[in-house]
Write a protein that holds these residues in place. Structure first.
Motif, PDB file in Angstrom:
ATOM      1  N   LEU A 103       3.052  -9.026  -8.876  1.00 17.41           N
ATOM      2  CA  LEU A 103       4.381  -9.590  -9.114  1.00 17.41           C
ATOM      3  C   LEU A 103       4.341 -11.030  -9.595  1.00 17.41           C
ATOM      4  N   GLU A 104       3.223 -11.703  -9.446  1.00 15.93           N
ATOM      5  CA  GLU A 104       3.132 -13.074  -9.951  1.00 15.93           C
ATOM      6  C   GLU A 104       3.033 -13.096 -11.474  1.00 15.93           C
ATOM      7  N   THR A 105       2.480 -12.036 -12.040  1.00 12.39           N
ATOM      8  CA  THR A 105       2.347 -11.948 -13.497  1.00 12.39           C
ATOM      9  C   THR A 105       3.155 -10.793 -14.086  1.00 12.39           C
ATOM     10  N   ASN A 106       3.696  -9.913 -13.222  1.00 15.42           N
ATOM     11  CA  ASN A 106       4.410  -8.699 -13.634  1.00 15.42           C
ATOM     12  C   ASN A 106       3.508  -7.718 -14.364  1.00 15.42           C
ATOM     13  N   GLU A 107       2.215  -7.803 -14.158  1.00  9.82           N
ATOM     14  CA  GLU A 107       1.280  -6.896 -14.813  1.00  9.82           C
ATOM     15  C   GLU A 107       1.006  -5.695 -13.918  1.00  9.82           C
ATOM     16  N   VAL A 108       1.062  -4.514 -14.516  1.00 10.84           N
ATOM     17  CA  VAL A 108       0.759  -3.288 -13.794  1.00 10.84           C
ATOM     18  C   VAL A 108      -0.758  -3.188 -13.615  1.00 10.84           C
ATOM     19  N   LEU A 109      -1.193  -3.121 -12.368  1.00 11.38           N
ATOM     20  CA  LEU A 109      -2.626  -3.066 -12.076  1.00 11.38           C
ATOM     21  C   LEU A 109      -3.121  -1.631 -11.938  1.00 11.38           C
ATOM     22  N   SER A 110      -2.246  -0.727 -11.523  1.00  8.38           N
ATOM     23  CA  SER A 110      -2.638   0.675 -11.353  1.00  8.38           C
ATOM     24  C   SER A 110      -1.448   1.551 -11.699  1.00  8.38           C
ATOM     25  N   TYR A 111      -1.670   2.507 -12.592  1.00  6.86           N
ATOM     26  CA  TYR A 111      -0.610   3.394 -13.057  1.00  6.86           C
ATOM     27  C   TYR A 111      -1.072   4.827 -12.835  1.00  6.86           C
ATOM     28  N   ASN A 112      -0.396   5.514 -11.920  1.00 10.48           N
ATOM     29  CA  ASN A 112      -0.787   6.879 -11.566  1.00 10.48           C
ATOM     30  C   ASN A 112       0.443   7.777 -11.695  1.00 10.48           C
ATOM     31  N   GLY A 113       0.630   8.334 -12.879  1.00  5.93           N
ATOM     32  CA  GLY A 113       1.807   9.147 -13.127  1.00  5.93           C
ATOM     33  C   GLY A 113       1.817  10.450 -12.371  1.00  5.93           C
ATOM     34  N   ASN A 114       0.644  10.900 -11.923  1.00  7.41           N
ATOM     35  CA  ASN A 114       0.520  12.127 -11.148  1.00  7.41           C
ATOM     36  C   ASN A 114      -0.930  12.245 -10.717  1.00  7.41           C
ATOM     37  N   VAL A 115      -1.247  13.293  -9.983  1.00  8.87           N
ATOM     38  CA  VAL A 115      -2.624  13.529  -9.549  1.00  8.87           C
ATOM     39  C   VAL A 115      -3.144  14.808 -10.195  1.00  8.87           C
ATOM     40  N   GLN A 116      -4.479  14.930 -10.208  1.00 11.46           N
ATOM     41  CA  GLN A 116      -5.136  16.149 -10.697  1.00 11.46           C
ATOM     42  C   GLN A 116      -4.555  16.563 -12.054  1.00 11.46           C
ATOM     43  N   PHE A 117      -4.791  15.733 -13.069  1.00 15.68           N
ATOM     44  CA  PHE A 117      -4.156  15.871 -14.379  1.00 15.68           C
ATOM     45  C   PHE A 117      -4.313  17.265 -14.976  1.00 15.68           C
ATOM     46  N   ASN A 118      -5.417  17.926 -14.709  1.00 11.84           N
ATOM     47  CA  ASN A 118      -5.694  19.211 -15.338  1.00 11.84           C
ATOM     48  C   ASN A 118      -5.205  20.403 -14.523  1.00 11.84           C
ATOM     49  N   ALA A 150      10.609 -17.601 -12.062  1.00 18.42           N
ATOM     50  CA  ALA A 150      11.251 -17.579 -13.377  1.00 18.42           C
ATOM     51  C   ALA A 150      10.721 -16.442 -14.243  1.00 18.42           C
ATOM     52  N   ASN A 151       9.818 -15.611 -13.666  1.00 16.76           N
ATOM     53  CA  ASN A 151       9.229 -14.530 -14.453  1.00 16.76           C
ATOM     54  C   ASN A 151      10.280 -13.514 -14.852  1.00 16.76           C
ATOM     55  N   ASP A 152      10.087 -12.963 -16.040  1.00 19.17           N
ATOM     56  CA  ASP A 152      10.892 -11.822 -16.446  1.00 19.17           C
ATOM     57  C   ASP A 152      10.486 -10.658 -15.556  1.00 19.17           C
ATOM     58  N   PRO A 153      11.427 -10.055 -14.821  1.00 18.55           N
ATOM     59  CA  PRO A 153      11.050  -8.998 -13.891  1.00 18.55           C
ATOM     60  C   PRO A 153      10.699  -7.671 -14.550  1.00 18.55           C
ATOM     61  N   GLU A 154      10.540  -7.643 -15.836  1.00 12.57           N
ATOM     62  CA  GLU A 154      10.157  -6.418 -16.522  1.00 12.57           C
ATOM     63  C   GLU A 154       8.638  -6.260 -16.478  1.00 12.57           C
ATOM     64  N   PHE A 155       8.174  -5.125 -15.984  1.00 16.76           N
ATOM     65  CA  PHE A 155       6.740  -4.900 -15.847  1.00 16.76           C
ATOM     66  C   PHE A 155       6.058  -4.846 -17.218  1.00 16.76           C
ATOM     67  N   GLN A 156       4.786  -5.241 -17.239  1.00 17.44           N
ATOM     68  CA  GLN A 156       4.012  -5.270 -18.474  1.00 17.44           C
ATOM     69  C   GLN A 156       2.813  -4.344 -18.338  1.00 17.44           C
ATOM     70  N   LEU A 157       2.511  -3.628 -19.442  1.00 19.99           N
ATOM     71  CA  LEU A 157       1.403  -2.678 -19.448  1.00 19.99           C
ATOM     72  C   LEU A 157       0.339  -2.996 -20.487  1.00 19.99           C
ATOM     73  N   VAL A 158       0.675  -3.782 -21.519  1.00 15.82           N
ATOM     74  CA  VAL A 158      -0.203  -3.925 -22.680  1.00 15.82           C
ATOM     75  C   VAL A 158      -0.455  -5.389 -22.976  1.00 15.82           C
ATOM     76  N   THR A 205      -3.071  -3.716 -19.039  1.00 15.95           N
ATOM     77  CA  THR A 205      -3.200  -4.665 -17.926  1.00 15.95           C
ATOM     78  C   THR A 205      -3.866  -4.023 -16.714  1.00 15.95           C
ATOM     79  N   ILE A 206      -4.289  -2.772 -16.843  1.00 13.62           N
ATOM     80  CA  ILE A 206      -4.830  -2.019 -15.706  1.00 13.62           C
ATOM     81  C   ILE A 206      -6.148  -2.624 -15.223  1.00 13.62           C
ATOM     82  N   ASP A 207      -6.294  -2.694 -13.903  1.00  9.89           N
ATOM     83  CA  ASP A 207      -7.547  -3.078 -13.264  1.00  9.89           C
ATOM     84  C   ASP A 207      -8.309  -1.784 -12.977  1.00  9.89           C
ATOM     85  N   LYS A 208      -9.378  -1.549 -13.735  1.00 11.58           N
ATOM     86  CA  LYS A 208     -10.087  -0.271 -13.647  1.00 11.58           C
ATOM     87  C   LYS A 208     -10.604   0.007 -12.238  1.00 11.58           C
TER      88      LYS A 208
END
Length: 799
Positions: free
Chosen positions: A327-342, A481-489, A292-295
């Motif tokens: 939050l209207e769709t519960n879709e994750v638009l940006s997922y940044n688990g950390n910075v500078q991966f390498n 009425a949305n399920d508050p569980e975030f969606q990624l896929v 669901t990420i917005d590049k």
């Protein structure tokens, strides 16, 4: 031979002839039967000769954004860049491949007898194998079987090729070949080769690039981008010339294509949202996953985080994580688990999914829970004084105390003492269960293990689950009425699939309590120290920060009706750093990320879930019998709040006409007497409260004429210890027994107070009423008496 002998001979001959014919007929029948059975067996084998699946090989894991653009990939388990098969092939590649490998592909049944015959003649003339005569279908079978090339294997390929043609369309066969053709090195298939060699998807290949990939599988070990580049260009250009001669490409396209150089080196695959790519790779290896990420937003977010990380790293803070959700769709638009991966500072750790100390980030949930149960009113006064509860002595971050503070203000300012007092009133086990119900799966120990420190960071949570819980507040406040569980896929049709996390009950939060909680969170002081109420261009955001003990974790979560932004700052190693607070770090990042998002409106008040109530302005409690009308406000509270606390802080007293003294009717004399409602706080609260509220008026003294007739309330209150407290006295560094500081508040600090422990006199204090004591283990009672005879006693136990 006589007549009878001849007759017997003729009869025997007839019998022999009949027997011989019978045996031949039986033999033919058996042969037919055997042939029929063999044919049936062969037909059955032929029908089931193709394996399921056709290719039993591991594939790379691909993760794409919501539009299908590649975010990143992980190599397959056998070390090959082999992308999952696709159902279609670019038209350019079809034309190049068919022209180069199998011009009769569209017409033959999987085998081309003319090509096989021509190849046999060429091989005999050359004395070695120079041509295989294999069609694209036969090559697909060879790629599927991966067996040593022999004449018998060629025969099997011929049979299976005809079977493949019966089961699959020509375009599907082309797609199978294109997905599994070797492209040199550890690159397999057109899609992997397009990204590795040219840095873009196969649908964007130029004619030169397409022709290169069409000729590459012909001898990938002998001729590729790293070996015999000149030979590869010649082969490519010959194919381009054939395309031009057949008018498949125009002259301009041909000239541009032959002039195009080969890439100098392989390209790195995209490294966008690498922690998400890794997470999905571990969950669904070998698949092409559309997220669901917005590049575009993801790249902008990474730029903001890298900029702030460069600043924070100067203070030894190396890790930063952020999550943006629609939050209207519960879709994750940006997922940044950390910075500078390498980088090597724990940057591979996905902080979004890692349990960390929560700091104060859970306080809004306690406020909301108490509101919806009628245990707290939005502006009810809470104590903010030094306390010690069974050895637990929470302090405010500023080390200052207000004496008393309204509940919504205490939440906005994230004061620790009011939060602990509230949790003590609500109950630790009850709040522990409530946090589980809103989705915090990291609370895997009993409530007693966490105790009152749960509200100040004694528990752990992940950014993912905490953000989900805040989203639950938004959904409740907006009647969603949305399920508050975030969606990624997303699935192949673009529908969102559920991503595993602790589920949240839709009825945990009431609409009224959630709305009031979010309203209180809009008053949190912003990092830029600007009051957004006075700047029309600034958006309204409900947000909360948190800082864990030792400055190890800095949190910030902000919400609007449309978006959620959650940020964590710190070190994955757990190392704390001075100045690492939620407001100074994560809060600033959070508002920078909100600036990337469109401005939205705000929640409509849920009037049906609220009720109007007359509330005392000073105490925040329901109107009491002594509250003056000038102090009454009509406010919206949850329906259960109508059963809340009634104000008992306003006392009805009698004062002289000039208001300088308290008097009684029998001793007022010439001073006169009039009744007034006076706002009175407990002595310990008052001592701190009046330092921050100069408008607060302490009770006037009794007039000299009324001395001795006082019937006022208790002028003293212990700050420490609480009644029935359990005190733990530790040893000093030298091994001697330590001491506990007993502290008392008096409305008139200059009064002399006399202290007694059990039956022993200890001494007296004035101005500062403190006494250092080291009672023996067991039950004790401490008694204080002021110079006017007022006394106060509490019991406590020493362990």
């Amino acid at each position: 031979m006589n007549y009878f002998e001849c007759k017997r001979t003729r009869q025997f001959g007839k019998l022999f002839t009949v027997e011989t014919h019978g045996r031949a007929s039986l033999h033919r029948n058996r042969w037919k039967k055997t042939t029929l059975i063999a044919s049936i067996i062969l037909l059955i084998w032929y029908h089931f000769s193709l394996p399921r699946p056709l290719f039993d090989t591991p594939y790379s894991t691909l993760v794409a954004d919501r539009e299908g653009d590649l975010l990143g990939a992980r190599i397959s388990s056998d070390g090959q860049w082999r992308f999952p098969p696709t159902d279609s092939v670019p038209e350019k590649y079809k034309q190049c491949l068919i022209e180069f490998e199998d011009r009769g592909f569209r017409y033959h049944p999987g085998v081309n007898p003319l090509a096989l015959g021509r190849a046999m003649v060429q091989n005999v003339k050359s004395g070695r194998v120079v041509s295989g005569g294999s069609t694209i279908t036969m090559q697909t079978i060879r790629l599927m079987r991966q067996n040593k090339r022999t004449y018998f294997e060629k025969f099997i390929e011929i049979i299976l090729a005809t079977r493949l043609e019966l089961s699959y369309s020509k375009n599907r066969i082309l797609a199978l070949y294109a997905s599994h053709a070797p492209m040199g090195g550890n690159v397999v298939g057109i899609e992997a080769a397009s990204w590795r060699y040219f840095g873009h998807p196969s649908g964007s290949l130029s004619w030169a690039e397409t022709a290169t990939l069409a000729v590459l599988p012909n001898a990938p070990a002998m001729m590729h981008f790293g070996r015999d580049r000149a030979g590869l260009i010649q082969k490519r250009n010959r194919l381009l010339l054939r395309l031009y001669d057949k008018k498949i490409i125009e002259k301009t396209d041909y000239e541009l294509a032959v002039a195009e150089p080969l890439p100098a080196h392989p390209h790195q695959l995209p490294q966008i949202a690498p922690h998400l790519v890794t997470q999905l790779y571990l969950q669904q290896p070998g698949n092409h996953i559309q997220s669901t990420i917005d590049k575009r937003l993801q790249l902008q977010t990474e730029e903001v985080l890298n900029r702030w990380n460069a600043e924070f790293s100067q203070n030894g803070v190396f890790n930063l994580a952020a999550l943006i959700v629609d939050l209207e769709t519960n879709e994750v638009l940006s997922y940044n688990g950390n910075v500078q991966f390498n980088n090597s500072y724990g940057n591979q750790v996905d902080i979004i999914q890692s349990p960390r100390s929560t700091g104060s980030i859970l306080k809004p949930f306690l406020y909301c829970a108490m509101l919806q149960e009628g245990l707290l009113l939005p502006k009810e006064l809470l104590p903010d004084i030094p306390i010690n509860i069974n050895g637990f002595a929470p302090k405010n971050f500023s080390l200052q105390y207000d004496g008393a503070v309204h509940a919504d203000e205490a939440l906005a300012r994230s004061l620790n003492v009011p939060a602990v007092v509230s949790l003590r009133r609500y109950g630790v086990p009850k709040f522990h269960q409530f946090l589980k119900e809103i989705g915090l799966s990291t609370l895997n120990k009993p409530a007693d293990y966490y105790g009152l420190s749960m509200i100040l960071g004694g528990a752990e949570g992940t950014l993912w689950e905490i953000a989900n819980a805040y989203a639950g507040l938004v959904h409740a406040a907006s009647h969603s009425a949305n399920d508050p569980e975030f969606q990624l896929v997303q699935d192949e049709h673009g529908r969102v699939e559920t991503h595993g996390c602790a589920s949240l009950r839709s009825n945990v939060f009431t609409t009224a309590a959630a709305w009031l909680t979010l309203e209180a969170l809009t008053n949190v002081n912003r990092p830029e120290e600007i009051d957004w109420h006075f700047v029309p261009s600034m958006r309204k955001v409900a947000w909360k920060t948190g800082t864990s003990y030792g400055f190890r974790d800095a949190w910030a979560v902000g919400v609007t009706p449309k978006y959620l932004v959650a940020v964590w700052t710190g070190n994955a190693s757990g190392e704390g750093r001075p100045g690492l607070t939620g407001a100074r770090t994560s809060g600033q990042v959070m508002f920078d990320l909100f600036n990337l998002l469109p401005v939205t409106g705000w929640f409509e008040p849920p009037y049906r879930e609220l009720t109007e109530a007359a509330v005392c302005r000073e105490s925040g409690c329901l109107k009491g019998m002594n509250c003056p009308e000038s102090s009454i406000d009509t406010v919206l509270i949850p329906v259960k709040g109508a059963q809340g606390a009634v104000c008992n802080y306003h006392k009805r007293i009698h004062v002289s006409d000039d208001g300088q003294y308290r008097v009684f009717e029998q001793c007022a004399g010439n001073r006169g007497i009039r009744p007034v409602a006076w706002f009175v706080l407990p002595p310990a609260w008052e001592w701190y409260y009046k330092q921050h509220h100069p408008e607060y008026r302490t009770l006037p003294p009794f007039s000299p004429e009324c001395t001795g007739n006082e019937l006022s309330g208790q002028p003293m209150q212990f700050i420490y210890p609480y009644p029935n407290a359990v005190i733990k006295i530790t040893k000093q560094l030298d091994g001697s027994r330590g001491k506990a500081v007993f502290e008392l508040a008096h409305r008139n600090p200059s009064t002399h107070v006399f202290w007694h422990l059990d039956k022993d006199y200890l001494g007296e204090t004035s101005d500062i009423h403190q006494m250092e004591l080291s009672p023996s283990p067991g039950q004790h009672e401490i008694t204080v008496v002021d110079e006017k005879g007022n006394s106060l006693a509490i019991k406590f136990r020493v362990e």
